[in-house]
Every structure is written in structure tokens, then in C-alpha cells.
Design a protein around this motif. Sequence first.
Motif, short mmCIF file in Angstrom:
data_model
loop_
_atom_site.label_atom_id
_atom_site.label_comp_id
_atom_site.label_asym_id
_atom_site.label_seq_id
_atom_site.Cartn_x
_atom_site.Cartn_y
_atom_site.Cartn_z
N VAL A 15 57.01 55.53 39.71
CA VAL A 15 58.34 55.62 40.32
C VAL A 15 58.69 57.07 40.58
O VAL A 15 59.09 57.45 41.68
CB VAL A 15 59.43 54.96 39.43
N ARG A 18 56.90 58.54 43.37
CA ARG A 18 57.09 57.74 44.59
C ARG A 18 55.79 57.13 45.08
O ARG A 18 55.49 57.10 46.27
CB ARG A 18 57.73 58.58 45.69
N ASP A 19 55.01 56.62 44.14
CA ASP A 19 53.72 55.99 44.45
C ASP A 19 53.96 54.55 44.90
O ASP A 19 54.05 53.63 44.10
CB ASP A 19 52.82 56.03 43.21
N LYS A 20 54.05 54.37 46.19
CA LYS A 20 54.37 53.05 46.74
C LYS A 20 53.20 52.07 46.69
O LYS A 20 53.37 50.89 46.93
CB LYS A 20 54.90 53.19 48.16
N TRP A 22 51.26 51.64 43.91
CA TRP A 22 50.98 51.30 42.51
C TRP A 22 50.86 49.80 42.31
O TRP A 22 49.92 49.32 41.69
CB TRP A 22 52.07 51.89 41.60
N TRP A 81 58.71 46.55 44.74
CA TRP A 81 58.11 47.72 44.13
C TRP A 81 58.27 48.94 45.04
O TRP A 81 58.64 50.02 44.59
CB TRP A 81 56.63 47.53 43.80
N ALA A 85 59.98 52.34 44.10
CA ALA A 85 59.22 53.60 44.11
C ALA A 85 59.91 54.66 44.95
O ALA A 85 59.82 55.85 44.64
CB ALA A 85 57.81 53.35 44.63
#
Length: 149
Positions: A15, A18-20, A22, A81, A85
Motif C-alpha cells: 500500500v 502503491r504497488d497495484k 500485489w 486492491w 494501493a
Amino acid sequence: MTVNFLDIKSMMRAVDSRDKTWYDRLSDDQKKLYSPYMSMKWAAAVEHKDKVIQEFYIEEVNENVNKHLWTLSKNHKSLLWRLTAMCGSTFNMFHKWFYPKKKKTSDKSKMKELQEYYPAMKQSDLNVLDAQITTREWTEIKKQYGNEK
């Protein structure tokens, strides 16, 4: 190998950075364990000395995730998610779990007295009165009815 829980720390690092993608990298077993509600709660709970950072996370999560959580949570976990993120600040933060506030337990003897003092009042109204009455007001009511203990 079955997984019993998701690693909250790695989820919150995702988060924060900002790892979209994951969620997409999780195994099928891990995806079953993913809860958009829990990730929302964890993401919004940032402990930082600067209140602006805390407010940023709360506002971002509320605006981007909370508004649509219940309509999307069943069939669109990946989308939720990505929304979660995008709430990150790009810096690693400490995300602390905040326990829900405990409900104030009502004094049963007080409720019994309220029922005696106001026999015509509905139970729901008595519950509201019990929750909102101050100690000073309670003392005054008891004096009015001759019970000054």
C-alpha cells in the motif's frame, strides 16, 4: 502448502509503495484469504507524529475505498486492491491496528430505576436517555424522585 493468513506487513508495504500488482501476484489460496475490508482498516490506520500524514491516509482510504467497498467486495477484489494501493504515500509507514471502541456497558440498576421513574417511556427511549445522561443530571433525577443516595 496451505496458507492460513496473509502477511499484513507486506500488504501494508505494498500500500505504502502503491504497488497495484500485489494482489495479482498472490497465490489462489492467498487470494481467498484477502479481505478488502481488513486491508482498508489497516491502510487507514497510520501512526505518525505528523497529523497531516494520518489525515491523508484516512481521507484517501475513505474517498477511494470505503465509498465502494460493499458494492465491489464480493466480485471485484482486484479492483478494490488497486483502489487501496493508490492511497499510499510512497513512504513506508507504521500501520497500527485500532481496536473498535468497547460499548459502554449500562448499569442495570440504573436502567431499573429509569424504568421505575418513567414507566410510560419505551425501552428504546430509556436506552437513549441512559446513554446520554450525565452523572449530574442523573443525581438531579434521583433527587426529584426522592432517592438521593
